[in-house]
Structure formats: C-alpha cells, structure tokens
Design an enzyme around this catalytic site. Structure first.
Site: not given
Length: 1008
Positions: A256, A254, A366, A572
């Site tokens: 971001d 993951h 997420d 997000h």
C-alpha cells in the site's frame, strides 16, 4: 488400538513439529553489535526508536561448516533493509521483517548493516524493541526438507478431508517418521525442545545447554533417506490420484502506497521487498514475481537507481513482471474521468520508457468498487484485461462469475478474472490448503482450466519467502491437490483470451459496486475536497494555456509532474480516507502545492491571453475565460470580493471582454430574513433552518416536499469493523435532526447576490450555512462551513423532493449511472450509500431536482429523498479524522425536462470550476472562441499539450447515453487529426455516429 484418521493426523502434526527443533546442527551467536554507532548487546532494548536507526556488526562463519548450508538468522526488533558486504566488495541486500528472518550468505567473513524502524509490517509500533536474535546456523538441510514436506502432507490431509488419498498420505508420513534415527540424550533433548509451547508452560525448566548438539551424520542421513523415500511414495500416489485443477502462481507483494504508515516508510518497504524478490530470483530459475505501480519504480529510480537497473535485467529475463499500466492502484469511484485517463497515460508511458513494454492487464486487487467508465478507458489505453479480488468482499450479493467480460458504460469490454482465496486473498500462501480452496472456489473451471493465485506477504509488503519457493517444488509431486506452477499474469490472460474466443463467457454490465467500505466516499473529506480542487485546477490550467496557444502563444508546458502528485494521492488508501493522520498531513500539503502551481499557471495563461487580444477603448475591462463546453452566465468574484451576476453569457471555450460599467445584475433580486427570490427561483427558509419552499418559477412547480436540506446527525456511526472504511446500514436508526438553529440572519441583499446565514450547533460542533442566490442563478447554493469536534458521528443532508421516479441519476467518470430508488431486492438494499461526482438527479417526465456539490461523493436516493454525507469522524486509523474546520458548497436545482436537457451538468460544472476572470484595461469588448464544438451536446474532459511533438490534444465525451453528429471548428491554420486513443495514437473507429453513448473521443489539434 486403532486410531481414527483425525487422531492419526493430530499425532502426525505433533511428531512433525519436533523436527523443527533440530533444523540446525550448530549455531554461533554474532556479537559486537552497534546501534547508531553505540554498542548494543543481545536482548538489550533499543536506546531509542525514533525514525530510522542503523545496526552494524561483523560475522565470521566457522571453517568446518559447509558454506552453502550456513544461514544468518536475525530478529532486530522491527523492519529492516539488510545489507551483507563481503571483503571482495560484493554485497547483497534483503528485506528483514517477521516473515523474512533467515538469509543465505556468500562468504565466511562479512559485515552486516541495516536501516531499521521499530515497526511491524502493518505499521504497528514495536514499543519495546530489542535485539532479539543474531546468529549463524549450520542448517541441517535433510531435517529442514523433511520437516517442510511432512508439514505440507499434514496440511494436504487436513484440507482434503474425506478424500481417498488421505489415509495413504498419513501412512507414508508415518513410515518416514518411523524410519528416522533420532537422538534422545536428555540434556541436549531438553535444551533443543525448550522453546516449544508445551515446554514453555513448565513451572521451571532444568538448566539448559547454550549450544546443544544437533544430529549426527548418521542421524542426518536417516532424515535424508526418509525424505527421498517419502517423495518417491508421493510420486507413486500422484499416478493413482492425479492432481486436480490448475493454478498459475504469481509471486506478489501488495505494498500500500500509504496506509497505516506514511509514504516515507513505503519508500523503505519498496527497497526491502524488491531486494528480497531479487534474492529469490538469483536462487530459483522458476520463481516469478509481479509488481504494479509506476510511482514505485519512479521512486526507486530516485532512491536506489542501481536497484532499478537490477529489476530491469530481471524484467528482460522474464522473471520480474511489471503489471497494471497505471501510475498507482487508484480508487476508481472518485477520480474524474480525465484523472483515470492520466493514470493510464502516464503509467503506460513510464513503463514503455523504462522497461520497453506496455501492459495489457489492469491490476487492481484491493480497490473499493469500480467505475463503469473503466473498461473503455482501459481499452483506449491498450489494456484488454482486468484483475481484482475485492469483489469477493461484498457482504450480501456477489457477482456470479469469476472469469467474465466486464462491459462498461459505452459497451467496451475487458476480460476480467477474480480468484477467491479465503486464506489472505491476494496475499496468498504456497501450501496445499490454499491451493485446494482457491481451486474449489473457482466458478469458471467449466470454461477455463486455470485460475490465478497471487502469493506473498503483502499490504505492508515483504512478498514471497524462501520457504514458499521450496514449497512449490515439493508440491509438484503431491497427489490430488491442484497443480500449481509459477507463471506470468500476462501469460494467464493470454490463455484466458484464447478460451474466450472459443467459449461464451458471462458478461457483467456496468459498475462493479462493492457492498462494503461505503464510508470511504466520505471519510477524510479534507483530502477529497483538495483532490477535487487539484483536478479541476490542473485541467483548467492546461485548457487556458492551450487556448492561448491557439491564439498565437507558445505551446504549453507539460504539467505531468503536478499530475503525478494528484495521481499518487488517488491511491486506494489515501483518497478513500482509510489511512493514518500523517498520510493526510502529507497528502493535503502536496495537493495544496498542486493547486498553487496550477493557479499560478492559470494566471500566467490569462496574462498571455490578454497579450493576444485586440486593443481597444475599454479602460475598466473584465476579462473572462469559460474553460468548459457549456455557455455560462456571467458570474464572477472580483479581486475586492465584489460579486457580479449579470444576464450576459460567456460562450463555451471562449475568452470574452466586458465593459464593467455596462455590467448590470440579471433581473430583480429580492431578499429578507427568510426569503430569497430572483427571475428563476423563489426560496423560503423555514424557522427550522431548512428550505421550506423552492419554487421553479418557469413551471410554477414546488420542487420540495416538506423541508429540503434537513441536517441530520447520526451519533451511532460505529461500524462493527473497519472504522474509517464502513458505515453500517443501521446508522440511520438513531438520528438527531438539527432543526433548532442558533440564528437565521440575512447577511447579503444584492443586487448581484443575496444570502441568509443559518447557524446550527450539535454538542461541540458548529455548522454554518449561507443560502446564496445570485441574480442570474438557476440553483440555490448552500455554502457550508463545518467546525467539527465530535467523534464517531455522521452528518448528512436530506432533501425530500416533489418528484416520483424509480431511478435516480448519479454522475460518474465520463457519464452517469442510474440507480434504483426502491429497495425491492437485496442488491438495492445493499446500495444504501453510493458514489456520485458533481450531481445526483431525481426526475420525472418534464421536471426534476438535482443536488449538486463541489467536494462530496457519498450519496443515496431513497424514494423521493436525495441524501448526501457531509462529514464523519471515525477514530481508527486516524483518531482526529476531519477534526476542525472545513468549507464546501452544495446546491439544490429544480429544472424542466430531463437532467441532460435541464442544464444540470452545466450548473454542476459552474459550481466546481467558476469562470476565470481578471480585471484589465485597454481592451476591445467582445468574444473570441478559438475552438468550437457543434452537434449533439457533449462534455469536456481536457485540452492539453500533446505528449509527443507539436500540437494539442482535445478530449470530449458523451455524458448522457445519446449518439449523434459532432464536428469541431478550429482557427485558420489549424487542423484536426483522425481519432486517437488516450495514449494519443491513431486508432480505427467504427461507430455509426460521430459520437456514441458515453463514448470518449480524443483528437490532436495542430497547425497546418
């Protein structure tokens, strides 16, 4: 003396830990390093830590070391993209971070080059970076494998607890350790173990050898034999105690897109992580890796096209899985429905163009809650499955299933899975305790035999480690724990869909509300405001250009490049306000660029429209475009700032020409220092600066109870965790009402517009509000400018209204969601702050009051009080969040009947996207409506150029939960296609009415 199982397990862990000190037989320091071209020695501080720096060195491995057992160990003091270059021109690239510090080599002579930053994976600065370690080791593979296996046995015994297999596991491990021929030479032993925590506590260690001897050949052989025997015993135990449960492992990282680091660093994280994953694939045929986000691949296409080509090859081989189908992993609470459509449209098109495939799984591990519009959008984008784990973060109540059908507003369903891994969630580990707990927590095991588990370091990227790949192989032979194998996300869902056909799975109907991170609806309101403006500006620009095309102009150009910028900033951790300041400097600059581009496109389209209108004798003309599906009163601001608010109306999706000389204000507008009144509303502003009376003149009803637009400051907005993300439920227990305004002044008095200015101060901050009533207004606008200079405070507006209802209506993407106004249950108590787009409405039969806004998302409705959060000021991760000045508008609107019959949506649209106007000359007065929509009232999503071929694409939706007849009227020479999905392809539609509750409908319009 007999020991307990727990004591034996502790002893096993201590003895296992000893093996780690003998992993290498020999080591060789690598010297001759340079830092940005200047020499740097081992353990020396970096000369500076600004930006990206470059380390370089040359290395030669000893000839008597087996090449396949040589490892390069590096710790340079930060994160790096590491490249090893060999004399034959071959090169290999890896990510270097705290979890990836050991690398295989392909030749004895090689050059080392890095691009390094003095940062740790979560963006934390390394304030004292050093060249900590640089050496080659001759790996003793026998010791390495045995150490890892014993470590996993200890982990398995720990998590299995009282399981019958545990004594057998410990017995086998103890026998393996007893079988070892282990060195004991004092000098070498002390030197080897000096780094252990126990030894580091000693007052003063004796003199240590620089390169103490490793195991002898015989000693290493004893480790190899112990490993083989131990593995054989595990296989035998597995026959007696079979593996229990099954997990499909997907390698994951993951990343971001921006969070505790700016996007520029993410671009480096991508290259580091992706190269690491590729290096693992080259050494393991079983390993599988997934990575979502079209934006990442598009960025790699720019930054490192050779890397993208290598990824494409692994996609073809089935080892690398692109997932998600969206442009980024966006927040889904705040983007408009059309933005969510573009996430899927542009994401799926990119993946199909570059990888030859579309995605069937939406991958959003997420995000902070999920709009009820999403299932329909996904289905219309070819996606029938959904994945998240964030629902497990809810603090009070939990969705009772983890494999279920998620049903959206319109009834569309997607098969949804969420796993509950208590060990770092979607950043899972390959180890027994992670496996056992994830399987134990899988509630759907009685219906489906497999759960998903994503493994690999993430958030800051990094991904899977070589040790994780080794662990998976060893764990295949373990007893009692769940079976776990590498696989694909697509494969998991294909199997789950087969189960869903055979068994009745649970259904979750409506939005998925996260009982956490509620403050993300308010934090960093500057980027939220600009995002709203950018969305509306792009939709309007496309609409104006399309209307011009229908009147004879050329086909509009695609605005995908600007849409991509908007979609990127819906990520997000950007739009929700949970990133560092540098992220918002970039985001607001990028969104400003989109707004400027879109408005310039609007001006070009208006100019084009003017050229296609009939000439006439109106020398002082006002040209107006209504880019919505609602008839709008003529309200506009001229180039000199003059406001016009007439009784004239502008038809939906029309262009109109008015003679300015004939424009008159709509009725009589009255104003004094405390009162505003027009044909529709009578407003009184009290001495406290709030609205003390708001009379809806058509019904004669007082719309408020007490005082509306009460401004409250909550100085204890100090959540127990996640400062920018959370607002705790007790924030309201200490509130300060701003009811002693500095001044109340009549500043405008018509005839088209009147305004009363109220200035309030709180400590170091100022709130200036204009209560604005235009001559034709059915709403009271509250134009607000905040100059905020106080930390960890929350500013809200509260409006008690003269309405009783057990539910309130909150606008969301492509519709509305009804939420309770009471707190009977824990579910309702937990929903003390929730998302709304352009309005919240509280209605009883025959009458209601709506709160409209053009920039806000965090709302609640408790009893008869509608609340909206205006600004909050956390200190982490941006100590200056929303510091300074910002402006926005909200409005109070009483109305007859229900919200959908009372004009609430039309007024919300008008507040967010005013009519587009331009002053002109030499035109004929009148109205042209290139596109008509008749039948049940529907809402407008977009009118844009088709992605393929000629023509336009029109998208409408039903906003209130009704069904009925719908037809389109086109200019002569134009025709409408059959129904399309959001990828602009024909679909079969079986609805009994032309449009069904909350249905999204898409058509292609083209010339015959």
């Amino acid at each position: 003396m007999s020991l307990t199982i727990a004591q034996r397990l502790d002893r096993l862990k201590v003895r296992t830990a000893e093996l780690a000190h003998w992993r290498d037989r020999q080591s060789l320091a690598i010297d001759g390093w340079t830092f940005d071209g200047e020499p740097i020695a081992h353990h020396q501080d970096w000369p500076h830590r600004n930006g990206t720096v470059r380390f370089a060195a040359k290395a030669t491995a000893p000839q008597d070391w087996p090449l396949e057992q040589i490892r390069l160990q590096l710790d340079l003091g930060g994160e790096s993209l590491l490249t090893l270059r060999y004399p034959d021109g071959e090169a290999e690239t890896f990510g270097l971070d705290p979890y990836h510090q050991e690398f295989p080599i392909k030749g004895r002579d090689f050059q080392i080059a890095t691009e390094s930053v003095a940062r740790f994976p979560f963006g934390e600065p390394n304030r004292t970076p050093k060249l900590n370690r640089a050496r080659l080791i001759w790996l003793d593979e026998a010791v390495h494998r045995l150490h890892l296996l014993l470590q996993q046995i200890g982990e398995a015994a720990d998590i299995l607890g009282g399981h019958e297999v545990v004594p057998h596991l410990i017995d086998a491990a103890e026998r393996a350790l007893r079988s070892l021929d282990w060195p004991s030479d004092t000098s070498a032993y002390i030197s080897r173990t000096s780094g252990a925590a126990m030894q580091q506590k000693i007052w003063e260690l004796p003199e240590l050898q620089d390169n103490p001897a490793g195991l002898s050949e015989a000693q290493s052989a004893s480790a190899a034999a112990a490993y083989d025997e131990l593995l054989a015993q595990l296989k035998e135990l597995q026959k007696r105690f079979p593996q229990n449960g099954e997990l499909l492992l997907t390698g994951h990282a993951h990343i971001d897109l921006a969070w505790l680091w700016p996007y520029g660093e993410t671009r480096r994280k991508m290259r580091r992580t992706f190269n690491t994953a590729l290096s693992l694939m080259e050494r393991s045929d079983d390993f599988r890796f997934n990575q979502s986000t079209a934006q990442y691949y598009a960025q790699i296409e720019e930054d490192d096209p050779e890397l993208l080509e290598r990824i494409k090859k692994k996609v073809i081989e089935g080892k690398w899985e692109t997932v998600g189908g969206m442009w980024v992993e966006p927040d889904t609470n705040m983007p408009t429905g059309e933005s969510l459509v573009r996430q899927v449209l542009y994401g799926q098109r990119y993946f199909e163009k570059h990888f030859g495939l579309r995605h069937s799984v939406c991958w959003l591990p997420d995000c902070f809650g999920f709009s009820g519009a999403l299932p329909q959008i996904l289905q219309l984008g070819g996606i029938d499955s959904f994945f998240t784990i964030k629902v497990n973060w809810s603090e009070s109540n939990h969705i009772p299933s983890d494999l279920f059908w998620w049903k959206g507003l319109d009834g569309s369903k997607v098969l949804t899975h969420t796993f509950d891994n208590p060990m770092q969630g979607y950043n899972g580990f390959v180890q027994p305790d992670c496996f056992v707990l994830t399987w134990k927590n899988f509630r759907g095991k009685t219906q489906h035999d497999t759960s998903l588990l994503a493994v690999g370091y993430g958030d800051g990227g990094g991904g899977v480690t070589p040790e994780m790949v080794e662990r998976e192989v060893q764990l295949r032979d373990f007893p009692a724990i769940p079976k776990a194998r590498w696989g694909t996300v697509r494969g998991f869902y294909e199997k789950a869909h087969r189960t869903a056909k055979e068994k009745e799975l649970p259904v979750w109907d409506g939005e998925i509300y996260l009982e956490l991170h509620r403050a993300t609806l308010t934090s960093q309101s500057g980027v939220k405001r600009k995002h709203r403006q950018a969305e509306r500006a792009l939709i309007t620009a496309e609409t104006l250009a399309s209307l011009a095309h229908m009147l004879g102009a050329a086909k509009p150009r695609s605005l995908e490049a600007d849409w991509r910028v908007v979609l990127k900033n819906e990520f997000h951790d950007i739009l929700p306000g949970s990133s560092i300041r540098e992220v918002y400097v970039d985001a607001e600059r990028e969104l400003d660029g989109v707004i400027d581009n879109a408005k310039a496109e609007q001006v070009r389209s208006v100019t084009t429209l003017l050229a296609h209108l009939p000439a006439g004798g109106v020398t002082d003309a006002l040209f107006v475009v209504n880019p919505s599906l609602s008839p709008r009163p003529l309200t506009t601001t001229l180039s000199d700032g003059t406001v016009l608010a007439s009784a004239d109306s502008v038809a939906p999706l029309s262009v109109a020409v008015f003679d300015r000389k004939a424009i008159r204000p709509a009725g009589l507008l009255k104003a004094d220092s405390h009162q505003l009144e027009n044909e529709f509303l009578s407003v009184v502003i009290g001495k406290d600066g709030a609205v003390s009376s708001l009379v809806h003149k058509a019904t004669g009803r007082e719309a408020i109870e007490g005082a509306a637009n009460q401004l409250w400051v909550y100085p204890a907005d100090k959540p127990r965790n996640w400062d920018a993300w959370d607002v705790d439920a007790d924030y309201a227990e200490k509130g300060v009402r701003l009811d002693q305004p500095e001044s109340i002044t009549l500043v405008e008095e018509g005839p088209h517009r009147a305004a009363i200015r109220v200035i309030n101060r709180y400590r170091n901050s100022t709130v200036t509000q204009l209560y604005v009533l235009t001559a034709n207004a059915r709403r009271l606008d509250i134009e607000t400018t905040i100059d905020w200079h106080d930390r960890r405070t929350l500013l809200r507006t509260l409006s008690p209204v003269a309405v009783r209802s057990r539910t309130a209506t909150f606008e969301c993407a492509f519709g509305v969601v009804e939420r309770q106004t009471h707190t009977n249950t824990s579910w309702e108590q937990a929903m003390f702050e929730a998302a709304a787009h352009r309005f919240v409405d509280l209605s009883e039969p025959g009458f209601g009051v709506a709160l409209l806004n053009n920039a806000k998302y965090g709302h609640n409705a408790r009893g008869n009080v509608i609340g909206m959060s205006l600004v909050r000021s956390p200190i982490y991760p941006d100590p200056l969040a929303d510091e300074g000045e910002q402006s926005f508008t909200y409005a109070l609107m009483p109305h007859e009947d229900a919200w959908y019959d009372g004009g609430v949506l039309s007024e919300a649209i008008d507040l967010n996207q005013p009519l587009v106007s331009m002053e002109a000359s030499g035109l004929a007065a009148g109205t042209l409506s290139p596109l008509g929509v008749e039948g049940i009232p529907v809402a407008f999503s977009g009118l844009k150029p088709a992605e393929e071929g000629e023509g336009l694409v029109l998208r409408l939706y039903e906003p209130a939960g009704r069904r009925g007849h719908l037809s389109l009227t086109l200019p002569s020479g134009w025709q409408t296609s059959g129904p399309l999905n959001i990828l602009e392809e024909p679909i079969e539609r079986t609805g009994p009415a032309d449009i069904m509750p909350f249905e999204i409908r898409t058509w292609k319009l083209q010339r015959t």
